[in-house]
Design an enzyme around this catalytic site. Structure first.
Site, PDB file in Angstrom:
ATOM      1  N   ASP A 238       0.853  -1.197   0.000  1.00  0.00           N
ATOM      2  CA  ASP A 238       0.000   0.000   0.000  1.00  0.00           C
ATOM      3  C   ASP A 238       0.893   1.253   0.000  1.00  0.00           C
ATOM      4  O   ASP A 238       1.795   1.363   0.837  1.00  0.00           O
ATOM      5  CB  ASP A 238      -0.870  -0.047   1.270  1.00  0.00           C
ATOM      6  N   HIS A 239       0.626   2.155  -0.925  1.00  0.00           N
ATOM      7  CA  HIS A 239       1.350   3.442  -0.986  1.00  0.00           C
ATOM      8  C   HIS A 239       2.879   3.298  -1.026  1.00  0.00           C
ATOM      9  O   HIS A 239       3.581   3.964  -0.241  1.00  0.00           O
ATOM     10  CB  HIS A 239       0.961   4.353   0.186  1.00  0.00           C
TER      11      HIS A 239
ATOM     12  N   GLU B  19      -1.559   5.920  -8.742  1.00  0.00           N
ATOM     13  CA  GLU B  19      -2.546   6.923  -8.314  1.00  0.00           C
ATOM     14  C   GLU B  19      -2.416   8.177  -9.165  1.00  0.00           C
ATOM     15  O   GLU B  19      -1.319   8.642  -9.445  1.00  0.00           O
ATOM     16  CB  GLU B  19      -2.342   7.260  -6.830  1.00  0.00           C
TER      17      GLU B  19
ATOM     18  N   ASP C  96      -8.939   0.892   6.338  1.00  0.00           N
ATOM     19  CA  ASP C  96      -8.001   0.712   7.446  1.00  0.00           C
ATOM     20  C   ASP C  96      -8.554   1.349   8.727  1.00  0.00           C
ATOM     21  O   ASP C  96      -8.675   0.701   9.767  1.00  0.00           O
ATOM     22  CB  ASP C  96      -6.644   1.341   7.082  1.00  0.00           C
ATOM     23  N   SER C  97      -8.934   2.637   8.645  1.00  0.00           N
ATOM     24  CA  SER C  97      -9.326   3.373   9.858  1.00  0.00           C
ATOM     25  C   SER C  97     -10.464   2.683  10.619  1.00  0.00           C
ATOM     26  O   SER C  97     -10.466   2.665  11.856  1.00  0.00           O
ATOM     27  CB  SER C  97      -9.733   4.804   9.493  1.00  0.00           C
TER      28      SER C  97
ATOM     29  N   HIS D 115      -7.833   9.938   3.634  1.00  0.00           N
ATOM     30  CA  HIS D 115      -7.393   8.972   4.650  1.00  0.00           C
ATOM     31  C   HIS D 115      -7.779   9.431   6.056  1.00  0.00           C
ATOM     32  O   HIS D 115      -7.876  10.624   6.317  1.00  0.00           O
ATOM     33  CB  HIS D 115      -5.876   8.776   4.575  1.00  0.00           C
TER      34      HIS D 115
ATOM     35  N   GLY E 179      -9.088   5.625   1.121  1.00  0.00           N
ATOM     36  CA  GLY E 179      -9.763   6.483   2.102  1.00  0.00           C
ATOM     37  C   GLY E 179     -11.237   6.161   2.225  1.00  0.00           C
ATOM     38  O   GLY E 179     -12.065   7.056   2.364  1.00  0.00           O
TER      39      GLY E 179
ATOM     40  N   SER F 282     -12.987   4.333   4.563  1.00  0.00           N
ATOM     41  CA  SER F 282     -13.620   3.952   5.833  1.00  0.00           C
ATOM     42  C   SER F 282     -14.895   4.763   6.041  1.00  0.00           C
ATOM     43  O   SER F 282     -14.980   5.931   5.647  1.00  0.00           O
ATOM     44  CB  SER F 282     -12.653   4.191   7.003  1.00  0.00           C
TER      45      SER F 282
HETATM   46  P1  13P Z   1      -9.058   4.827   5.491  1.00  0.00           P
HETATM   47  O1  13P Z   1      -8.163   5.702   6.298  1.00  0.00           O
HETATM   48  O2  13P Z   1     -10.300   5.550   5.054  1.00  0.00           O
HETATM   49  O3  13P Z   1      -9.365   3.528   6.136  1.00  0.00           O
HETATM   50  O4  13P Z   1      -8.269   4.481   4.107  1.00  0.00           O
HETATM   51  C1  13P Z   1      -7.309   3.470   4.056  1.00  0.00           C
HETATM   52  C2  13P Z   1      -6.486   3.508   2.801  1.00  0.00           C
HETATM   53  O5  13P Z   1      -6.811   4.157   1.816  1.00  0.00           O
HETATM   54  C3  13P Z   1      -5.269   2.712   2.784  1.00  0.00           C
HETATM   55  O6  13P Z   1      -4.527   2.896   1.624  1.00  0.00           O
HETATM   56  O1  G3H Z   2      -3.294   4.822   3.672  1.00  0.00           O
HETATM   57  C1  G3H Z   2      -2.673   4.487   4.662  1.00  0.00           C
HETATM   58  C2  G3H Z   2      -3.068   3.340   5.499  1.00  0.00           C
HETATM   59  O2  G3H Z   2      -4.167   3.652   6.309  1.00  0.00           O
HETATM   60  C3  G3H Z   2      -1.899   2.837   6.285  1.00  0.00           C
HETATM   61  O3  G3H Z   2      -1.546   3.714   7.294  1.00  0.00           O
HETATM   62  O4  G3H Z   2       0.862   4.257   6.958  1.00  0.00           O
HETATM   63  O5  G3H Z   2      -0.202   4.423   9.240  1.00  0.00           O
HETATM   64  O6  G3H Z   2       0.236   2.191   8.194  1.00  0.00           O
HETATM   65  P1  G3H Z   2      -0.073   3.638   7.972  1.00  0.00           P
HETATM   66 ZN    ZN Z   3      -4.621   4.863   0.789  1.00  0.00          ZN
END
Ligand code: 13P
Ligand code: G3H
Ligand code: ZN
Length: 309
Positions: free
Chosen positions: A82-83, A134, A256-257, A180, A212, A214
């Protein structure tokens, strides 16, 4: 069954009008909670690891836990970075068993984003790994109150065809108003479905990703605040908007959140109710169960990917 890429998952999700959940993982309980829900609901799964998660848990441990999850569940599971912010990080993940990587060069210029993404795609494809990129930057909470500034961070549909054809990327994360974290909108939640529709028309059949995503359930905010937390004004993406996106070109929805909040609310309540307990299994067990329930809810009521494994 071994780890899979997202190619087949996305083809079926696009055709079937549903989306695959991409959940961030950082430890054993999180992985187990997610996988137990997916196993019971027979849902394909993307487990994603951020660079923060790599630093926290060591990617080797996470990969072995995910391999255990596949052996235990028999589900098609993709292990995704991720990212990823550099070629070297993506390369490291490709070399260490990930089946999908995200190169997030969205903060660079359009030309630079293409160049960086193309490099990762060439390397990853040579190794049978798929790539997400992205275009546009997720709107932040401050941008949401200033439409013209917010507009500038939304994905520009005029750029998507050139970006995809020049990079050969496998899926594309676009910015339509999500952000996010747990504080996504100051006023009424609003997603730019017009941008999504335009992108869908310009890239027929091509999988789109929503970061993002959640929903920040109010009952979790209330539980966290009732037991000593402080999250006033937390607000997420309404689930009906996510359901709508899932029926469109959106094939991957990142969450994630909500999982973090489920863990925190559960643990806060646990210690409120049981102040003398100190065995981590006593509070991590309920936290894992809370993750399982929220993931099951997402799979069945938001993503629509139950029964699709
Ligand atoms: P949330 O913070 O909305 O859960 O998004 C997670 C996300 O995009 C991880 O890449
Ligand atoms: O988009 C980011 C994810 O929610 C992961 O977050 O970098 O704190 O692990 P993190
Ligand atoms: Zn993300």
């Amino acid at each position: 069954m071994s780890l899979v890429t997202t190619t087949d998952m996305f083809k079926k999700a696009y055709a079937g009008g549903y989306a695959i959940g991409a959940f961030n993982v950082n430890n054993m309980e999180i992985i187990q909670g997610i996988v137990e829900a997916a196993k019971e609901e027979k849902a394909p799964l993307i487990l994603q690891v951020s660079s923060g998660a790599r630093k926290y848990a060591n990617p080797l441990y996470l990969r072995k836990l995910v391999e255990a999850a596949i052996e235990d569940s028999g589900l098609p599971i993709c292990l995704h970075l991720d990212h990823g912010d550099t070629f070297d990080l993506c390369k490291d993940c490709v070399e260490n068993g990930f089946t999908s990587v995200m190169i997030d060069a969205s903060h660079h210029s359009f030309a630079e984003n293409i160049k960086i993404t193309r490099n990762v795609v060439d390397y990853a494809h040579d190794h049978g790994v798929v790539v997400e990129a992205e275009l546009g930057r997720l709107a932040g909470i401050e941008d949401a109150v200033n439409v013209s500034e917010a507009d500038s961070s939304y994905t520009n549909p005029d750029q998507v065809q050139e970006f995809v054809s020049k990079t050969n990327v496998d899926s594309l994360a676009i910015a339509i108003g999500t952000s996010h974290g747990a504080f996504k909108f100051k006023g009424e939640p609003k997603l730019r479905f017009d941008i999504l529709e335009e992108v869908e028309k310009l890239l027929p059949g091509f999988p789109i990703v929503l970061h993002g995503a959640s929903s920040v359930p109010q009952q979790l905010v209330e539980m966290i605040n009732r037991y000593g937390g402080n999250m006033p004004g937390a607000r997420g993406v309404p689930e009906e908007m996510l359901r709508r996106a899932a029926t469109m070109a959106v094939c991957k929805i990142n969450i994630d959140s909500d999982l973090r909040m489920a863990v925190t609310g559960t643990v806060r309540k646990y210690f409120n109710d049981n102040p003398s307990h100190f065995d981590p299994r006593q509070y991590l067990g309920p936290a894992r169960a809370a993750i399982k329930e929220i993931v099951r809810h997402k799979i069945v009521n938001v993503l629509g990917c139950n029964g699709k494994a």
